[in-house]
Write an enzyme that holds these catalytic residues in place. Structure first.
Site, PDB file in Angstrom:
ATOM      1  N   CYS A 188      -1.701  18.371   8.369  1.00  0.00           N
ATOM      2  CA  CYS A 188      -2.212  17.181   9.056  1.00  0.00           C
ATOM      3  C   CYS A 188      -3.585  16.798   8.493  1.00  0.00           C
ATOM      4  O   CYS A 188      -4.252  17.601   7.865  1.00  0.00           O
ATOM      5  CB  CYS A 188      -2.345  17.431  10.553  1.00  0.00           C
ATOM      6  SG  CYS A 188      -0.792  17.750  11.400  1.00  0.00           S
ATOM      7  N   THR A 246     -11.009  18.501  16.682  1.00  0.00           N
ATOM      8  CA  THR A 246      -9.578  18.765  16.603  1.00  0.00           C
ATOM      9  C   THR A 246      -9.379  20.063  15.838  1.00  0.00           C
ATOM     10  O   THR A 246     -10.099  20.356  14.891  1.00  0.00           O
ATOM     11  CB  THR A 246      -8.771  17.598  15.985  1.00  0.00           C
ATOM     12  OG1 THR A 246      -7.377  17.807  16.255  1.00  0.00           O
ATOM     13  CG2 THR A 246      -8.982  17.453  14.495  1.00  0.00           C
ATOM     14  N   HIS A 280      -5.867  12.511  14.541  1.00  0.00           N
ATOM     15  CA  HIS A 280      -5.210  13.700  13.979  1.00  0.00           C
ATOM     16  C   HIS A 280      -3.794  13.275  13.618  1.00  0.00           C
ATOM     17  O   HIS A 280      -2.903  13.261  14.463  1.00  0.00           O
ATOM     18  CB  HIS A 280      -5.213  14.808  15.039  1.00  0.00           C
ATOM     19  CG  HIS A 280      -4.621  16.102  14.590  1.00  0.00           C
ATOM     20  ND1 HIS A 280      -5.163  17.302  14.963  1.00  0.00           N
ATOM     21  CD2 HIS A 280      -3.542  16.409  13.826  1.00  0.00           C
ATOM     22  CE1 HIS A 280      -4.433  18.295  14.453  1.00  0.00           C
ATOM     23  NE2 HIS A 280      -3.439  17.761  13.764  1.00  0.00           N
TER      24      HIS A 280
END
Length: 161
Positions: free
Chosen positions: A29, A23, A46
Site C-alpha cells: 500500500c 497510518t 492509505h
C-alpha cells in the site's frame, strides 16, 4: 499538543495543525500525504490498489490511487486549500513477497507507486519527497504544521522526509 488521527487501510482523513495523521502497515500500500502549507492543512490517504477503473467494487474511493487523489483534492478544497499550493509526499509500495516469474501483476507495490505518481502529475500536484519500494513495511506519521513525514520501519530505522 494536538491529536493523533488514525487512518486505516483504504481510508483517508484530513487534519489541521497541530493535529497529526498516522497510518500503520504500509506494505504494498501507499500512504499519500497532500498538504497546503499556508493553511497547515493535510490529508493522508492509505491506498491499496492502483486503479478503480477495472475494479468490480469501486465504491470506496479511498482504496484506489486514482479516485483517492481526486477525493483528497475535493475534501481539501472544501476546507479552503488551493491546488496551486498543494504539495505531496508518499511512502510505501514495497514488494513484501517473492513470487516466481516476472509477472508485473504481482508487483502491486511498484504498480501502486507508479499510479500515485502519475495521478499526482495529472492533477499538477508537486511530489516533493518519496520513500517507496524495498521489501519492508512502514508506519508513517504526517504533521501538517511542518509538512514532515516520519517513516518508521522494522530493521531499517526511521527517517523524516
Amino acid at each position: 499538543m494536538g491529536r493523533i488521527i488514525q487512518v486505516g487501510m483504504a481510508d483517508l482523513k484530513l487534519a489541521k495543525a497541530p493535529d497529526k495523521l498516522i497510518t500503520a502497515g504500509l506494505g504494498s500500500c501507499i500512504g499519500i500525504c497532500i498538504y497546503d502549507r499556508s493553511l497547515k492543512l493535510g490529508c493522508l490517504a492509505h491506498i491499496m490498489l492502483p486503479s478503480s477503473q477495472n475494479a468490480k467494487n469501486n465504491q470506496n474511493r479511498a482504496k484506489f490511487a486514482d479516485s483517492a487523489i481526486e477525493l483528497v483534492l475535493e475534501e481539501m478544497e472544501k476546507q479552503g486549500a488551493r491546488r496551486s499550493r498543494l504539495l505531496a509526499k508518499i511512502a510505501g509500495g514495497a514488494q513484501m513477497f517473492k513470487f516466481s516469474g516476472e509477472s508485473d501483476i504481482m508487483k502491486i507495490g511498484q504498480r501502486n507507486a507508479v499510479a500515485v505518481e502519475e495521478n499526482l502529475e495529472k492533477h499538477k500536484i508537486s511530489l516533493v519527497a518519496k520513500d517507496v519500494g524495498g521489501n519492508y513495511g512502514r508506519t508513517i506519521t504526517f504533521a501538517p504544521e511542518s509538512g514532515e513525514l516520519l517513516i518508521r520501519t522494522i530493521g531499517h530505522g526511521e527517517r523524516i522526509i
